[in-house]
Design an enzyme around this catalytic site. Structure first.
Site, short mmCIF file in Angstrom:
data_model
loop_
_atom_site.label_atom_id
_atom_site.label_comp_id
_atom_site.label_asym_id
_atom_site.label_seq_id
_atom_site.Cartn_x
_atom_site.Cartn_y
_atom_site.Cartn_z
N GLU A 176 0.80 -1.24 0.00
CA GLU A 176 0.00 0.00 0.00
C GLU A 176 0.83 1.29 0.00
OE1 GLU A 176 -2.75 -0.39 3.26
OE2 GLU A 176 -3.68 -2.18 2.40
N GLU B 116 -5.98 -10.74 -1.35
CA GLU B 116 -6.74 -10.56 -0.09
C GLU B 116 -8.24 -10.54 -0.36
OE1 GLU B 116 -5.35 -7.27 2.30
OE2 GLU B 116 -3.26 -7.61 1.76
C1 XIL Z 1 -5.98 -6.60 8.42
C2 XIL Z 1 -6.25 -7.82 9.29
O1 XIL Z 1 -7.16 -8.66 8.61
C3 XIL Z 1 -6.80 -7.41 10.63
O2 XIL Z 1 -6.92 -8.53 11.50
C4 XIL Z 1 -5.90 -6.35 11.26
O3 XIL Z 1 -6.48 -5.89 12.46
C5 XIL Z 1 -5.69 -5.18 10.31
O4 XIL Z 1 -5.16 -5.67 9.08
N1 XIL Z 1 -4.90 -4.76 3.79
C6 XIL Z 1 -3.86 -5.55 4.18
C7 XIL Z 1 -4.02 -6.47 5.34
O5 XIL Z 1 -2.82 -5.56 3.51
O6 XIL Z 1 -2.83 -6.65 6.06
C8 XIL Z 1 -5.11 -6.01 6.26
O7 XIL Z 1 -5.31 -7.02 7.25
C9 XIL Z 1 -6.38 -5.73 5.49
C10 XIL Z 1 -6.16 -4.64 4.50
#
Ligand code: XIL
Length: 401
Positions: free
Chosen positions: A192, A306
Protein backbone atom coordinates in the site's frame (compact mmCIF):
# COMPACT_ATOMS: atom_id res chain seq x y z
CA UNK A 1 -5.78 -43.86 -0.58
CA UNK A 2 -4.33 -46.09 -3.27
CA UNK A 3 -1.25 -45.71 -5.42
CA UNK A 4 -3.15 -44.63 -8.52
CA UNK A 5 -4.71 -41.59 -6.93
CA UNK A 6 -1.38 -40.56 -5.39
CA UNK A 7 0.06 -40.44 -8.88
CA UNK A 8 -2.91 -38.48 -10.16
CA UNK A 9 -2.29 -35.93 -7.43
CA UNK A 10 1.33 -35.57 -8.42
CA UNK A 11 0.39 -35.10 -12.05
CA UNK A 12 -1.95 -32.33 -11.00
CA UNK A 13 0.75 -30.75 -8.86
CA UNK A 14 3.00 -30.85 -11.88
CA UNK A 15 0.37 -29.17 -14.00
CA UNK A 16 0.04 -26.39 -11.51
CA UNK A 17 3.70 -25.59 -11.94
CA UNK A 18 3.44 -25.09 -15.67
CA UNK A 19 1.69 -21.77 -15.34
CA UNK A 20 4.47 -20.09 -13.43
CA UNK A 21 7.73 -18.25 -13.88
CA UNK A 22 11.15 -19.86 -14.00
CA UNK A 23 11.85 -18.78 -10.43
CA UNK A 24 8.60 -20.39 -9.31
CA UNK A 25 9.28 -23.54 -11.30
CA UNK A 26 12.61 -23.95 -9.58
CA UNK A 27 10.88 -23.66 -6.23
CA UNK A 28 8.19 -26.11 -7.31
CA UNK A 29 10.76 -28.60 -8.50
CA UNK A 30 12.56 -28.45 -5.17
CA UNK A 31 9.30 -28.98 -3.30
CA UNK A 32 8.31 -31.89 -5.53
CA UNK A 33 11.64 -33.63 -5.07
CA UNK A 34 11.26 -33.48 -1.31
CA UNK A 35 7.67 -34.64 -1.30
CA UNK A 36 8.11 -38.21 -2.59
CA UNK A 37 4.71 -39.48 -3.74
CA UNK A 38 2.43 -38.64 -0.89
CA UNK A 39 1.28 -35.09 -1.40
CA UNK A 40 -1.62 -34.25 0.89
CA UNK A 41 -4.66 -32.61 -0.65
CA UNK A 42 -6.67 -33.79 -3.65
CA UNK A 43 -7.96 -36.78 -1.70
CA UNK A 44 -5.35 -37.41 0.94
CA UNK A 45 -6.16 -36.78 4.60
CA UNK A 46 -3.42 -36.78 7.17
CA UNK A 47 -4.17 -38.51 10.48
CA UNK A 48 -6.09 -36.69 13.16
CA UNK A 49 -7.98 -34.07 11.18
CA UNK A 50 -11.72 -34.42 10.65
CA UNK A 51 -12.43 -35.78 7.20
CA UNK A 52 -15.67 -36.66 5.41
CA UNK A 53 -17.71 -35.97 8.54
CA UNK A 54 -17.32 -32.31 7.60
CA UNK A 55 -18.92 -32.87 4.23
CA UNK A 56 -21.66 -30.32 3.71
CA UNK A 57 -24.77 -30.42 1.66
CA UNK A 58 -25.36 -29.63 -1.07
CA UNK A 59 -22.42 -31.14 -2.88
CA UNK A 60 -19.05 -32.37 -1.83
CA UNK A 61 -16.16 -29.95 -1.47
CA UNK A 62 -13.62 -32.36 0.04
CA UNK A 63 -10.83 -34.44 -1.42
CA UNK A 64 -10.78 -34.27 -5.19
CA UNK A 65 -13.80 -31.93 -5.07
CA UNK A 66 -11.88 -29.36 -3.01
CA UNK A 67 -10.84 -25.87 -4.05
CA UNK A 68 -7.27 -27.02 -3.65
CA UNK A 69 -7.59 -29.76 -6.25
CA UNK A 70 -9.66 -27.70 -8.64
CA UNK A 71 -7.16 -24.85 -8.35
CA UNK A 72 -4.24 -27.19 -9.05
CA UNK A 73 -6.04 -28.68 -12.05
CA UNK A 74 -6.42 -25.14 -13.44
CA UNK A 75 -2.79 -24.20 -12.87
CA UNK A 76 -3.59 -22.02 -9.87
CA UNK A 77 -2.49 -21.59 -6.31
CA UNK A 78 -5.37 -20.84 -3.96
CA UNK A 79 -5.92 -20.46 -0.25
CA UNK A 80 -6.50 -18.25 2.74
CA UNK A 81 -5.06 -15.71 5.12
CA UNK A 82 -4.84 -17.67 8.35
CA UNK A 83 -4.42 -17.23 12.08
CA UNK A 84 -1.72 -19.53 13.55
CA UNK A 85 -3.53 -19.80 16.90
CA UNK A 86 -6.62 -21.21 15.15
CA UNK A 87 -4.53 -23.66 13.12
CA UNK A 88 -3.28 -25.01 16.45
CA UNK A 89 -6.50 -24.87 18.47
CA UNK A 90 -9.45 -25.38 16.14
CA UNK A 91 -9.41 -28.74 14.36
CA UNK A 92 -12.27 -27.88 11.99
CA UNK A 93 -10.57 -24.66 10.94
CA UNK A 94 -7.26 -26.48 10.43
CA UNK A 95 -8.96 -29.24 8.43
CA UNK A 96 -10.62 -26.72 6.13
CA UNK A 97 -7.31 -25.00 5.44
CA UNK A 98 -5.52 -28.30 4.95
CA UNK A 99 -8.13 -29.56 2.49
CA UNK A 100 -8.95 -26.40 0.59
CA UNK A 101 -5.65 -24.52 0.29
CA UNK A 102 -2.39 -25.03 -1.53
CA UNK A 103 -1.20 -21.53 -0.55
CA UNK A 104 -1.55 -19.73 2.78
CA UNK A 105 -0.51 -16.38 4.22
CA UNK A 106 -0.46 -14.98 7.76
CA UNK A 107 -3.30 -12.52 8.27
CA UNK A 108 -1.23 -10.67 10.90
CA UNK A 109 1.57 -12.87 12.23
CA UNK A 110 4.33 -11.62 9.93
CA UNK A 111 3.64 -7.90 10.25
CA UNK A 112 6.10 -5.66 12.11
CA UNK A 113 3.68 -5.29 15.01
CA UNK A 114 3.62 -9.07 15.49
CA UNK A 115 7.28 -9.84 14.90
CA UNK A 116 8.90 -6.92 16.73
CA UNK A 117 8.13 -6.74 20.47
CA UNK A 118 10.98 -4.22 20.76
CA UNK A 119 13.42 -2.40 18.52
CA UNK A 120 16.10 -4.96 19.27
CA UNK A 121 14.12 -8.23 19.45
CA UNK A 122 12.03 -10.54 17.28
CA UNK A 123 9.32 -13.05 18.16
CA UNK A 124 8.80 -15.66 15.47
CA UNK A 125 6.64 -18.09 17.47
CA UNK A 126 3.36 -17.59 15.57
CA UNK A 127 5.01 -17.20 12.19
CA UNK A 128 6.88 -20.46 12.74
CA UNK A 129 3.59 -22.28 13.51
CA UNK A 130 2.31 -21.19 10.13
CA UNK A 131 5.46 -22.32 8.34
CA UNK A 132 5.37 -25.78 9.86
CA UNK A 133 1.64 -26.20 9.23
CA UNK A 134 2.11 -25.26 5.59
CA UNK A 135 5.13 -27.45 5.08
CA UNK A 136 3.53 -30.48 6.71
CA UNK A 137 0.49 -29.97 4.49
CA UNK A 138 2.58 -29.31 1.37
CA UNK A 139 1.16 -25.83 0.94
CA UNK A 140 3.06 -22.87 -0.36
CA UNK A 141 3.45 -19.80 1.84
CA UNK A 142 3.12 -16.10 1.10
CA UNK A 143 4.82 -13.63 3.40
CA UNK A 144 2.83 -10.53 4.36
CA UNK A 145 4.47 -8.06 4.73
CA UNK A 146 7.94 -6.56 5.02
CA UNK A 147 6.92 -2.90 4.88
CA UNK A 148 3.61 -1.16 5.56
CA UNK A 149 2.58 2.17 7.08
CA UNK A 150 0.07 0.37 9.37
CA UNK A 151 0.50 -2.15 12.17
CA UNK A 152 3.91 -0.82 13.06
CA UNK A 153 4.89 -1.57 16.67
CA UNK A 154 4.13 1.02 19.34
CA UNK A 155 7.84 1.71 19.85
CA UNK A 156 8.39 2.57 16.18
CA UNK A 157 7.42 6.25 16.30
CA UNK A 158 9.72 7.02 19.20
CA UNK A 159 12.67 4.92 17.98
CA UNK A 160 12.74 5.42 14.20
CA UNK A 161 14.49 8.54 12.92
CA UNK A 162 15.75 9.82 9.58
CA UNK A 163 19.19 8.78 10.74
CA UNK A 164 18.37 5.13 11.50
CA UNK A 165 15.23 4.18 9.54
CA UNK A 166 17.01 2.85 6.45
CA UNK A 167 19.16 0.58 8.58
CA UNK A 168 16.12 -0.47 10.65
CA UNK A 169 14.27 -1.41 7.47
CA UNK A 170 17.17 -3.25 5.89
CA UNK A 171 17.99 -5.24 8.98
CA UNK A 172 14.32 -6.18 9.53
CA UNK A 173 14.10 -7.50 5.98
CA UNK A 174 17.43 -9.26 6.23
CA UNK A 175 16.37 -10.96 9.47
CA UNK A 176 12.78 -11.87 8.56
CA UNK A 177 13.10 -12.76 4.88
CA UNK A 178 16.49 -14.31 5.65
CA UNK A 179 15.04 -16.57 8.35
CA UNK A 180 12.54 -18.10 5.91
CA UNK A 181 14.70 -17.92 2.79
CA UNK A 182 14.05 -20.71 0.31
CA UNK A 183 10.77 -21.65 1.99
CA UNK A 184 8.50 -18.84 0.76
CA UNK A 185 6.47 -18.80 -2.44
CA UNK A 186 6.40 -15.00 -2.32
CA UNK A 187 6.75 -11.94 -0.11
CA UNK A 188 4.63 -8.82 -0.09
CA UNK A 189 7.70 -6.64 0.14
CA UNK A 190 5.88 -3.31 0.10
CA UNK A 191 2.22 -2.94 1.00
CA UNK A 192 0.00 0.00 0.00
CA UNK A 193 2.66 2.57 -0.94
CA UNK A 194 0.44 4.53 -3.33
CA UNK A 195 -2.13 7.11 -2.22
CA UNK A 196 -2.98 9.52 -5.04
CA UNK A 197 -4.94 11.88 -2.80
CA UNK A 198 -1.77 12.66 -0.83
CA UNK A 199 -0.90 14.85 -3.83
CA UNK A 200 2.63 13.86 -4.79
CA UNK A 201 3.40 13.66 -8.53
CA UNK A 202 4.83 10.16 -8.05
CA UNK A 203 1.68 9.03 -6.23
CA UNK A 204 3.59 7.86 -3.16
CA UNK A 205 1.68 7.86 0.10
CA UNK A 206 2.74 10.28 2.82
CA UNK A 207 3.91 7.43 5.07
CA UNK A 208 6.43 7.19 7.90
CA UNK A 209 8.72 5.25 5.57
CA UNK A 210 8.70 8.02 2.99
CA UNK A 211 9.38 10.67 5.61
CA UNK A 212 12.09 8.72 7.39
CA UNK A 213 13.90 6.79 4.63
CA UNK A 214 13.22 9.05 1.63
CA UNK A 215 11.54 8.56 -1.72
CA UNK A 216 13.68 5.57 -2.63
CA UNK A 217 12.36 3.46 0.26
CA UNK A 218 10.41 1.10 -2.03
CA UNK A 219 13.56 0.34 -3.95
CA UNK A 220 15.55 -0.12 -0.74
CA UNK A 221 13.02 -2.68 0.51
CA UNK A 222 12.91 -4.71 -2.71
CA UNK A 223 16.68 -4.84 -3.03
CA UNK A 224 17.01 -5.98 0.59
CA UNK A 225 14.34 -8.65 0.05
CA UNK A 226 16.03 -10.10 -3.03
CA UNK A 227 19.32 -10.22 -1.18
CA UNK A 228 17.75 -11.96 1.83
CA UNK A 229 15.70 -14.49 -0.14
CA UNK A 230 16.69 -14.82 -3.81
CA UNK A 231 14.01 -17.44 -4.44
CA UNK A 232 10.78 -15.81 -3.20
CA UNK A 233 8.64 -13.96 -5.73
CA UNK A 234 8.84 -10.33 -4.68
CA UNK A 235 5.47 -8.66 -4.76
CA UNK A 236 4.07 -5.12 -4.62
CA UNK A 237 0.63 -5.32 -2.98
CA UNK A 238 -2.16 -2.72 -3.03
CA UNK A 239 -5.93 -2.09 -2.81
CA UNK A 240 -8.33 0.31 -4.48
CA UNK A 241 -7.19 -0.68 -7.97
CA UNK A 242 -10.07 -2.99 -8.81
CA UNK A 243 -13.20 -0.97 -9.54
CA UNK A 244 -14.53 0.78 -12.64
CA UNK A 245 -14.32 4.31 -11.29
CA UNK A 246 -12.07 7.35 -11.67
CA UNK A 247 -10.46 7.00 -8.25
CA UNK A 248 -9.37 3.41 -8.82
CA UNK A 249 -8.26 4.22 -12.37
CA UNK A 250 -6.05 7.05 -11.08
CA UNK A 251 -4.51 4.69 -8.55
CA UNK A 252 -3.93 2.02 -11.22
CA UNK A 253 -2.04 4.60 -13.27
CA UNK A 254 0.04 5.65 -10.27
CA UNK A 255 0.91 2.03 -9.47
CA UNK A 256 1.92 1.42 -13.09
CA UNK A 257 4.07 4.56 -13.04
CA UNK A 258 5.89 3.24 -9.97
CA UNK A 259 6.31 -0.24 -11.48
CA UNK A 260 7.73 1.18 -14.72
CA UNK A 261 10.14 3.32 -12.74
CA UNK A 262 11.20 0.24 -10.81
CA UNK A 263 11.76 -1.69 -14.03
CA UNK A 264 13.84 1.14 -15.49
CA UNK A 265 15.96 1.19 -12.37
CA UNK A 266 16.27 -2.61 -12.39
CA UNK A 267 14.66 -2.98 -9.00
CA UNK A 268 14.01 -6.69 -8.38
CA UNK A 269 10.25 -7.38 -8.49
CA UNK A 270 8.28 -10.38 -9.77
CA UNK A 271 4.60 -9.81 -9.09
CA UNK A 272 1.80 -7.44 -8.23
CA UNK A 273 -0.82 -8.27 -5.60
CA UNK A 274 -4.31 -6.98 -6.32
CA UNK A 275 -5.83 -7.17 -2.85
CA UNK A 276 -9.44 -7.47 -4.09
CA UNK A 277 -11.40 -6.32 -1.04
CA UNK A 278 -14.44 -5.82 -3.23
CA UNK A 279 -18.15 -5.05 -2.87
CA UNK A 280 -21.14 -7.18 -3.78
CA UNK A 281 -22.95 -5.61 -6.68
CA UNK A 282 -20.15 -3.20 -7.71
CA UNK A 283 -18.74 -3.28 -11.24
CA UNK A 284 -15.34 -4.67 -12.11
CA UNK A 285 -14.17 -4.93 -15.69
CA UNK A 286 -12.15 -3.32 -18.45
CA UNK A 287 -10.05 -1.00 -16.28
CA UNK A 288 -8.84 -3.84 -14.09
CA UNK A 289 -8.13 -6.04 -17.10
CA UNK A 290 -6.14 -3.28 -18.82
CA UNK A 291 -4.15 -2.92 -15.61
CA UNK A 292 -3.41 -6.66 -15.48
CA UNK A 293 -2.31 -6.60 -19.12
CA UNK A 294 0.00 -3.65 -18.43
CA UNK A 295 1.49 -5.46 -15.45
CA UNK A 296 2.03 -8.53 -17.60
CA UNK A 297 3.77 -6.39 -20.23
CA UNK A 298 6.27 -5.50 -17.51
CA UNK A 299 6.92 -9.24 -17.20
CA UNK A 300 5.28 -9.50 -13.80
CA UNK A 301 2.77 -12.03 -12.47
CA UNK A 302 -0.46 -11.01 -10.78
CA UNK A 303 -1.84 -12.49 -7.56
CA UNK A 304 -5.27 -11.89 -6.08
CA UNK A 305 -3.98 -11.50 -2.54
CA UNK A 306 -6.74 -10.56 -0.09
CA UNK A 307 -10.10 -11.31 -1.63
CA UNK A 308 -13.32 -10.84 0.28
CA UNK A 309 -16.71 -9.52 -0.85
CA UNK A 310 -18.36 -7.11 1.56
CA UNK A 311 -22.14 -6.92 1.65
CA UNK A 312 -22.43 -3.56 3.34
CA UNK A 313 -24.45 -2.01 0.54
CA UNK A 314 -27.06 -4.77 0.55
CA UNK A 315 -30.32 -5.05 2.55
CA UNK A 316 -30.72 -7.24 5.62
CA UNK A 317 -32.03 -10.53 4.17
CA UNK A 318 -29.32 -13.14 4.53
CA UNK A 319 -30.36 -15.19 1.49
CA UNK A 320 -30.16 -12.17 -0.80
CA UNK A 321 -26.85 -11.08 0.66
CA UNK A 322 -25.33 -14.55 0.28
CA UNK A 323 -26.57 -14.90 -3.30
CA UNK A 324 -25.16 -11.50 -4.29
CA UNK A 325 -21.81 -12.19 -2.60
CA UNK A 326 -21.49 -15.57 -4.35
CA UNK A 327 -22.34 -14.02 -7.69
CA UNK A 328 -19.71 -11.32 -7.18
CA UNK A 329 -17.11 -13.97 -6.28
CA UNK A 330 -17.90 -15.81 -9.47
CA UNK A 331 -18.00 -12.82 -11.78
CA UNK A 332 -14.84 -11.25 -10.40
CA UNK A 333 -12.77 -14.42 -10.44
CA UNK A 334 -14.07 -15.47 -13.83
CA UNK A 335 -13.02 -12.04 -15.12
CA UNK A 336 -9.52 -11.90 -13.65
CA UNK A 337 -8.71 -15.58 -14.15
CA UNK A 338 -9.39 -15.19 -17.86
CA UNK A 339 -5.99 -13.45 -17.86
CA UNK A 340 -3.10 -15.94 -17.78
CA UNK A 341 -0.95 -13.54 -15.75
CA UNK A 342 -3.13 -14.26 -12.71
CA UNK A 343 -1.63 -17.30 -11.01
CA UNK A 344 -2.84 -17.23 -7.39
CA UNK A 345 -5.98 -16.40 -5.42
CA UNK A 346 -5.95 -15.83 -1.66
CA UNK A 347 -9.10 -15.15 0.41
CA UNK A 348 -8.68 -12.80 3.38
CA UNK A 349 -9.78 -15.21 6.08
CA UNK A 350 -11.60 -18.52 6.22
CA UNK A 351 -14.92 -17.81 7.88
CA UNK A 352 -17.37 -14.98 8.51
CA UNK A 353 -16.75 -15.48 12.23
CA UNK A 354 -13.23 -14.06 11.92
CA UNK A 355 -13.45 -11.52 9.11
CA UNK A 356 -11.57 -8.27 9.66
CA UNK A 357 -14.48 -6.40 8.06
CA UNK A 358 -16.50 -6.68 11.24
CA UNK A 359 -13.90 -4.54 12.93
CA UNK A 360 -13.72 -1.98 10.10
CA UNK A 361 -16.68 -0.36 8.34
CA UNK A 362 -19.75 -2.14 9.52
CA UNK A 363 -23.18 -2.42 7.98
CA UNK A 364 -25.78 0.27 8.63
CA UNK A 365 -28.08 -2.33 10.24
CA UNK A 366 -25.31 -3.34 12.63
CA UNK A 367 -25.36 -6.99 11.53
CA UNK A 368 -22.11 -8.86 10.97
CA UNK A 369 -20.88 -9.05 7.40
CA UNK A 370 -20.86 -12.33 5.46
CA UNK A 371 -17.90 -11.82 3.10
CA UNK A 372 -16.03 -15.14 3.20
CA UNK A 373 -16.42 -18.68 1.86
CA UNK A 374 -17.35 -20.34 5.17
CA UNK A 375 -20.02 -19.08 7.56
CA UNK A 376 -19.59 -18.25 11.24
CA UNK A 377 -20.06 -21.96 12.09
CA UNK A 378 -17.37 -22.94 9.56
CA UNK A 379 -19.96 -24.41 7.20
CA UNK A 380 -19.30 -23.85 3.50
CA UNK A 381 -21.40 -21.21 1.78
CA UNK A 382 -22.41 -21.16 -1.86
CA UNK A 383 -19.32 -19.02 -2.47
CA UNK A 384 -17.21 -22.19 -2.41
CA UNK A 385 -19.06 -23.54 -5.43
CA UNK A 386 -18.99 -20.15 -7.16
CA UNK A 387 -15.22 -19.95 -6.69
CA UNK A 388 -14.64 -23.56 -7.73
CA UNK A 389 -16.64 -23.04 -10.86
CA UNK A 390 -14.59 -19.94 -11.70
CA UNK A 391 -11.40 -22.00 -11.22
CA UNK A 392 -12.77 -24.72 -13.52
CA UNK A 393 -13.68 -22.24 -16.23
CA UNK A 394 -10.07 -21.05 -16.27
CA UNK A 395 -8.67 -24.43 -17.29
CA UNK A 396 -8.33 -23.37 -20.92
CA UNK A 397 -5.73 -20.74 -20.06
CA UNK A 398 -3.48 -22.83 -17.82
CA UNK A 399 0.21 -22.91 -18.50
CA UNK A 400 0.34 -19.76 -20.59
CA UNK A 401 2.16 -17.46 -18.20
C1 XIL B 1 -5.98 -6.60 8.42
C2 XIL B 1 -6.25 -7.82 9.29
O1 XIL B 1 -7.16 -8.66 8.61
C3 XIL B 1 -6.80 -7.41 10.63
O2 XIL B 1 -6.92 -8.53 11.50
C4 XIL B 1 -5.90 -6.35 11.26
O3 XIL B 1 -6.48 -5.89 12.46
C5 XIL B 1 -5.69 -5.18 10.31
O4 XIL B 1 -5.16 -5.67 9.08
N1 XIL B 1 -4.90 -4.76 3.79
C6 XIL B 1 -3.86 -5.55 4.18
C7 XIL B 1 -4.02 -6.47 5.34
O5 XIL B 1 -2.82 -5.56 3.51
O6 XIL B 1 -2.83 -6.65 6.06
C8 XIL B 1 -5.11 -6.01 6.26
O7 XIL B 1 -5.31 -7.02 7.25
C9 XIL B 1 -6.38 -5.73 5.49
C10 XIL B 1 -6.16 -4.64 4.50
Amino acid sequence: MNETSSVVRDVRGGESLRGTSRRHMLLGATAAMGSAWLLPGCGFRSGGVPGPALAPSPGDIWGTASLRCHAAASGLLAGFAVVPWLLRNNATYAAIVQEQANLIVAENAMKWESLRPSATTYNFDSADVLLSFAEQGRMKIRGHNLLWHRQLPAWFSSVATQANARQLLESHIETVAGRYAGRMHSWDVVNEAIQVSDGRPDGLRDSPWLRLVGDDYVEVAFRAARKADPQALLTYNDYGIEAENAQDEAKRQAVLLMLRRMRTRRVPIDAVGVQSHISAGAKYGAGLMRFITSVRELDLQVFVTEMDVNDRNLGSAVEERDAAVAQTYHEYLHLVLSHPAVTAVVFWGVSDRDTWLNHEDSRADGRPERPLLFDANLKPKQDVFAVRNAFDRRTGSKGRV
